[in-house]
Design a protein around this motif. Structure first.
Motif, PDB file in Angstrom:
ATOM      1  N   PRO A   1      80.564  23.518  -2.624  1.00 30.67           N
ATOM      2  CA  PRO A   1      81.498  22.825  -1.737  1.00 30.67           C
ATOM      3  C   PRO A   1      81.622  23.580  -0.408  1.00 30.67           C
ATOM      4  CG  PRO A   1      82.677  23.893  -3.549  1.00 30.67           C
ATOM      5  CD  PRO A   1      81.212  24.080  -3.800  1.00 30.67           C
ATOM      6  N   VAL A   2      81.689  22.836   0.673  1.00 29.20           N
ATOM      7  CA  VAL A   2      81.668  23.444   1.998  1.00 29.20           C
ATOM      8  C   VAL A   2      82.881  24.342   2.240  1.00 29.20           C
ATOM      9  CG1 VAL A   2      82.761  21.501   3.195  1.00 29.20           C
ATOM     10  CG2 VAL A   2      81.224  23.009   4.444  1.00 29.20           C
ATOM     11  N   GLY A   3      84.051  23.945   1.785  1.00 27.43           N
ATOM     12  CA  GLY A   3      85.252  24.738   2.040  1.00 27.43           C
ATOM     13  C   GLY A   3      85.171  26.129   1.444  1.00 27.43           C
ATOM     14  N   SER A   4      84.777  26.194   0.191  1.00 30.61           N
ATOM     15  CA  SER A   4      84.683  27.492  -0.486  1.00 30.61           C
ATOM     16  C   SER A   4      83.568  28.348   0.099  1.00 30.61           C
ATOM     17  CB  SER A   4      84.430  27.291  -1.979  1.00 30.61           C
ATOM     18  OG  SER A   4      85.481  26.558  -2.552  1.00 30.61           O
TER      19      SER A   4
ATOM     20  N   LEU B   1      71.340  26.215   3.150  1.00 34.32           N
ATOM     21  CA  LEU B   1      70.699  26.024   1.843  1.00 34.32           C
ATOM     22  C   LEU B   1      71.715  26.075   0.707  1.00 34.32           C
ATOM     23  CD1 LEU B   1      67.451  28.161   2.287  1.00 34.32           C
ATOM     24  CD2 LEU B   1      67.636  25.658   2.255  1.00 34.32           C
ATOM     25  N   SER B   2      72.681  26.991   0.812  1.00 40.55           N
ATOM     26  CA  SER B   2      73.681  27.113  -0.258  1.00 40.55           C
ATOM     27  C   SER B   2      74.562  25.872  -0.344  1.00 40.55           C
ATOM     28  CB  SER B   2      74.531  28.360  -0.053  1.00 40.55           C
ATOM     29  OG  SER B   2      75.427  28.189   1.022  1.00 40.55           O
ATOM     30  N   LEU B   3      74.761  25.195   0.794  1.00 39.41           N
ATOM     31  CA  LEU B   3      75.635  24.019   0.797  1.00 39.41           C
ATOM     32  C   LEU B   3      75.032  22.820   0.070  1.00 39.41           C
ATOM     33  CD1 LEU B   3      77.159  24.189   4.383  1.00 39.41           C
ATOM     34  CD2 LEU B   3      78.234  24.806   2.206  1.00 39.41           C
ATOM     35  N   ARG B   4      73.781  22.924  -0.322  1.00 40.71           N
ATOM     36  CA  ARG B   4      73.196  21.878  -1.157  1.00 40.71           C
ATOM     37  C   ARG B   4      73.858  21.845  -2.525  1.00 40.71           C
ATOM     38  NH1 ARG B   4      66.732  22.824  -0.085  1.00 40.71           N
ATOM     39  NH2 ARG B   4      66.701  22.029   2.058  1.00 40.71           N
TER      40      ARG B   4
ATOM     41  N   MET C   1      72.596  31.393  -7.859  1.00 39.89           N
ATOM     42  CA  MET C   1      71.739  31.701  -6.729  1.00 39.89           C
ATOM     43  C   MET C   1      72.375  31.258  -5.418  1.00 39.89           C
ATOM     44  SD  MET C   1      69.004  33.114  -5.870  1.00 39.89           S
ATOM     45  CE  MET C   1      67.565  33.161  -4.902  1.00 39.89           C
ATOM     46  N   ALA C   2      73.103  30.134  -5.448  1.00 40.63           N
ATOM     47  CA  ALA C   2      73.727  29.637  -4.225  1.00 40.63           C
ATOM     48  C   ALA C   2      74.785  30.609  -3.715  1.00 40.63           C
ATOM     49  CB  ALA C   2      74.332  28.255  -4.463  1.00 40.63           C
ATOM     50  N   TRP C   3      75.578  31.193  -4.632  1.00 36.11           N
ATOM     51  CA  TRP C   3      76.593  32.149  -4.184  1.00 36.11           C
ATOM     52  C   TRP C   3      75.958  33.422  -3.648  1.00 36.11           C
ATOM     53  CZ3 TRP C   3      80.864  30.721  -2.473  1.00 36.11           C
ATOM     54  CH2 TRP C   3      81.559  29.658  -3.033  1.00 36.11           C
ATOM     55  N   PHE C   4      74.849  33.833  -4.226  1.00 41.71           N
ATOM     56  CA  PHE C   4      74.131  34.992  -3.689  1.00 41.71           C
ATOM     57  C   PHE C   4      73.708  34.720  -2.251  1.00 41.71           C
ATOM     58  CE2 PHE C   4      70.054  37.067  -2.814  1.00 41.71           C
ATOM     59  CZ  PHE C   4      70.454  38.400  -2.898  1.00 41.71           C
ATOM     60  N   MET C   5      73.239  33.507  -1.969  1.00 37.95           N
ATOM     61  CA  MET C   5      72.835  33.146  -0.603  1.00 37.95           C
ATOM     62  C   MET C   5      74.025  33.184   0.347  1.00 37.95           C
ATOM     63  SD  MET C   5      69.871  30.218  -0.864  1.00 37.95           S
ATOM     64  CE  MET C   5      70.772  29.066  -1.883  1.00 37.95           C
ATOM     65  N   VAL C   6      75.189  32.747  -0.118  1.00 40.88           N
ATOM     66  CA  VAL C   6      76.383  32.786   0.734  1.00 40.88           C
ATOM     67  C   VAL C   6      76.773  34.229   1.047  1.00 40.88           C
ATOM     68  CG1 VAL C   6      78.851  32.244   0.880  1.00 40.88           C
ATOM     69  CG2 VAL C   6      77.264  30.569  -0.041  1.00 40.88           C
TER      70      VAL C   6
END
Length: 107
Positions: free
Chosen positions: A54-57, A48-51, A1-6
């Motif tokens: 990793p910030v770099g990716s 939200l995704s950074l929760r 879900m986090a990658w979808f948000m990114v």
């Protein structure tokens, strides 16, 4: 879900960059409001995704999608110049983002 948000945040970044151009220095109301909405939504989803990521990716994917999307949009709909070198460069940006993920830098 986090990658979808990114990914969604990256698409929204394209929207805020385009509306920033269309606002003509914040002198046109509708594109200025659209810019603000796209920007807040994009930054919000990235935050939200950074929760979980990793910030770099996450930042690389976000900016890569935004940069490639904005460049392609400009060439297709804003009558900006296009060339083989520009298209190859956009492809390299996308390849770099994919390379980061394949290399195991993802979470």
């Amino acid at each position: 879900m986090a990658w979808f948000m990114v990914v969604l945040a990256g698409l929204l970044e394209t929207g805020f960059a385009i509306n920033l151009k269309l606002s003509h220095g914040f002198t046109r109301l509708v594109p200025t409001v659209a810019f603000a909405l796209f920007a807040l939504s994009s930054f919000g989803l990235l935050t939200l995704s950074l929760r979980q990521l990793p910030v770099g990716s996450a930042y690389a994917v976000w900016t890569g999608i935004g940069a490639a999307g904005t460049a392609l949009y400009g060439m297709i709909w804003l009558d900006e110049s296009s060339s083989v070198l520009k298209l190859v460069s956009i492809t390299l940006v996308i390849a770099g983002v994919i390379g980061l993920q394949v290399s195991g830098s993802g979470h």
